[in-house]
Design an enzyme around this catalytic site. Structure first.
Site, PDB file in Angstrom:
ATOM      1  N   HIS A  82       8.744  -2.628  -3.508  1.00 53.90           N
ATOM      2  CA  HIS A  82       7.660  -1.788  -2.979  1.00 53.90           C
ATOM      3  C   HIS A  82       7.174  -0.819  -4.048  1.00 53.90           C
ATOM      4  CE1 HIS A  82       5.363   0.365   0.080  1.00 53.90           C
ATOM      5  NE2 HIS A  82       5.659   1.442  -0.623  1.00 53.90           N
ATOM      6  N   ASP A 161       5.050   5.709  12.739  1.00 57.86           N
ATOM      7  CA  ASP A 161       4.502   5.953  11.396  1.00 57.86           C
ATOM      8  C   ASP A 161       3.001   5.696  11.354  1.00 57.86           C
ATOM      9  OD1 ASP A 161       4.695   6.375   8.450  1.00 57.86           O
ATOM     10  OD2 ASP A 161       3.943   4.325   8.488  1.00 57.86           O
ATOM     11  N   ARG A 168      -1.804  12.411   9.434  1.00 59.51           N
ATOM     12  CA  ARG A 168      -1.583  13.104   8.150  1.00 59.51           C
ATOM     13  C   ARG A 168      -2.838  13.033   7.283  1.00 59.51           C
ATOM     14  NH1 ARG A 168       3.227  10.126   5.790  1.00 59.51           N
ATOM     15  NH2 ARG A 168       2.870  11.445   3.980  1.00 59.51           N
ATOM     16  N   SER A 183       8.098   7.762   5.662  1.00 61.93           N
ATOM     17  CA  SER A 183       7.057   6.821   6.067  1.00 61.93           C
ATOM     18  C   SER A 183       7.271   5.472   5.374  1.00 61.93           C
ATOM     19  CB  SER A 183       5.695   7.424   5.708  1.00 61.93           C
ATOM     20  OG  SER A 183       4.689   6.465   5.746  1.00 61.93           O
ATOM     21  N   LYS A 187       9.258   1.640   7.067  1.00 62.72           N
ATOM     22  CA  LYS A 187       8.685   0.284   7.051  1.00 62.72           C
ATOM     23  C   LYS A 187       9.591  -0.670   6.276  1.00 62.72           C
ATOM     24  CE  LYS A 187       4.951   2.454   6.029  1.00 62.72           C
ATOM     25  NZ  LYS A 187       3.718   3.179   5.847  1.00 62.72           N
TER      26      LYS A 187
HETATM   27  N1  URA Z   1       2.554   5.063   1.792  1.00 64.42           N
HETATM   28  C1  URA Z   1       3.037   5.140   3.032  1.00 64.42           C
HETATM   29  O1  URA Z   1       3.242   4.127   3.677  1.00 64.42           O
HETATM   30  N2  URA Z   1       3.282   6.351   3.553  1.00 64.42           N
HETATM   31  C2  URA Z   1       3.072   7.508   2.881  1.00 64.42           C
HETATM   32  O2  URA Z   1       3.322   8.577   3.400  1.00 64.42           O
HETATM   33  C3  URA Z   1       2.569   7.402   1.587  1.00 64.42           C
HETATM   34  C4  URA Z   1       2.332   6.157   1.067  1.00 64.42           C
END
Ligand code: URA
Length: 434
Positions: A82, A161, A168, A183, A187
């Protein structure tokens, strides 16, 4: 429990308990806790932060608000790669087939871009017919057969999220390290790979603009991964100029194809070798990072990664004639030249400005669901550390029917800084946290 008291608690820099965090997250998903209350809490977190236990609990709670994949049908160690996002970031497109060609299973969920950093899914959709809508069973079958599958983000995962990230974006509460870490990691945990390799980008155009913030973000994510029983390594990479030379969907695909044919940009090669070497470590192939880098390099230059790339695009329905003949990829109508009127060394190429300009000419989206133009983008002719002479072409802008071309050229030119003093090439790997 009372949400007003919990907001007050965080406002006064106190630690939230597991029960309290679960109450907040589940209450927000159900609608019992309102946007304005969540906004206040998020702002309090931005100011006062969260400790590592709170962040780990928040991550776990968000993960549990949606589907969690069971990857036990893949009988090798799975590693999820990631990136926290960058400009010109074509790493996934290059790294996945390299690792797959080494028999490392790569199941990757990628999103579409929003804002100035592009999304891997958008880039791959430069290929006609490329399909990423797979069920988990189909994805597992594909990984077991070809070691590779790229799928679009499931909208059933991490429902908390999804809702909180949108909020956000509307309340200036994106740039909080515990909120970013939880966040992203919620995932990653939901995808369910055994181990996680994070590319934490640092610099202009990244969430972490300096090395201290990048280290803190990396440490928090590694800590969350490890606490959840998933060995996690973070490589901090430099984003103080765009990665490689192409920025824009099909232009980045072309750079990826060239790379896999052995014509590699130096900075991209360094990032790919390092990330690949740590994936091999996580996959328990070898702990010797230098030896692993040689393995990655060999797999590029012996053509095996390129063959895997062709197979990958084909099995996901893409038109492979567009690999063999790149002129078949989406192509802009016009190329504008950005020239310099000074002599000197390039000291900076503003990644964020370049990303935003590619967005402005149609290569990205500002709202979810917006159509994008796969053909447009910017190709840099030089990188930081290069010497340029008056009149040299700094960059090429690929555009379609763009209005004020002179202004656009000026804007791209002003993303470059040129100095009389000699400058160095950028160091790409800034740190590794494990
Ligand atoms: N990518 C995400 O999935 N969440 C964040 O808070 C920032 C980048």
């Amino acid at each position: 429990m009372n949400i007003i008291q919990l907001i007050d608690k965080k406002k006064n820099n106190q630690i939230l308990t597991k029960e309290e965090i679960e109450y907040i997250i589940n209450g927000y998903v159900s609608g019992e806790i309102k946007d304005y209350q969540m906004s206040a809490l998020l702002m309090a977190i931005c100011f006062n932060g969260m400790n590592s236990d709170e962040t780990a609990i928040l991550t776990e709670t968000m993960k549990n608000t949606g589907e969690v994949f069971d990857l036990s049908g893949i009988n090798k160690i799975t590693v999820d790669k990631h990136s926290t996002g960058g400009v010109g970031d074509k790493v996934t497109i290059i790294l996945l087939p390299i690792m797959a060609s080494l028999n490392i299973p790569m199941l990757k969920m990628s999103g579409r871009g929003l804002g100035f950093t592009g999304g891997t899914a958008d880039k791959l959709e430069s290929f006609e017919g490329f399909n990423m809508d797979y069920t988990l069973d189909e994805a597992i079958k594909m990984v077991n057969k070809y070691n590779i599958c790229e799928m679009t983000q499931s909208n059933k995962m991490c429902l908390a999220d999804k809702k909180i990230y949108e909020l956000r974006g509307l309340t200036s509460t994106i740039d909080s390290i515990p909120l970013i870490a939880s966040s992203i990691m919620s995932k990653k945990l939901a995808v369910g790979c055994d181990k996680i390799l994070l590319d934490v980008t640092c610099g202009n155009g990244a969430f972490a603009s300096n090395i201290e913030d990048a280290r803190e973000l990396a440490k928090q994510m590694v800590d969350i991964g490890n606490k959840n029983g998933k060995e996690t390594i973070a490589v901090i990479t430099n984003m103080d100029e765009p990665l490689g030379k192409s920025i824009g969907n099909s232009l980045e695909i072309i750079e990826a194809i060239e790379f896999l044919k052995g014509r590699c940009e130096e900075d991209v090669l360094e990032v790919i070798k390092t990330l690949g070497a740590y994936i091999l470590k996580l996959a328990e192939v070898s702990d010797d990072i230098e030896k692993n880098k040689e393995i990655i390099e060999e797999q590029i230059f012996n053509g095996k990664a390129y063959q895997k790339f062709i197979q990958w695009i084909q099995v996901q329905g893409g038109n492979i004639n567009q690999i063999e003949d790149i002129s078949l990829l989406p192509k802009a109508k016009e190329i504008l030249f950005v020239t310099t009127n000074e002599n000197g060394y390039i000291s900076k190429i503003n990644s964020k400005a370049i990303g935003e300009l590619v967005n402005k000419i149609g290569g990205g989206r500002n709202r979810k669901g917006e159509e994008i133009d796969h053909s447009v983008g910017i190709i840099l002719n030089y990188k930081v550390g290069d010497y340029v002479e008056n009149g040299a072409t700094l960059a090429y802008i690929h555009v379609n029917d763009y209005g004020n071309k002179e202004e656009l050229i000026k804007e791209v030119r002003s993303a470059f800084e040129i100095t009389e003093n000699k400058t160095e090439k950028m160091k790409m790997i800034l740190d590794v946290i494990m």
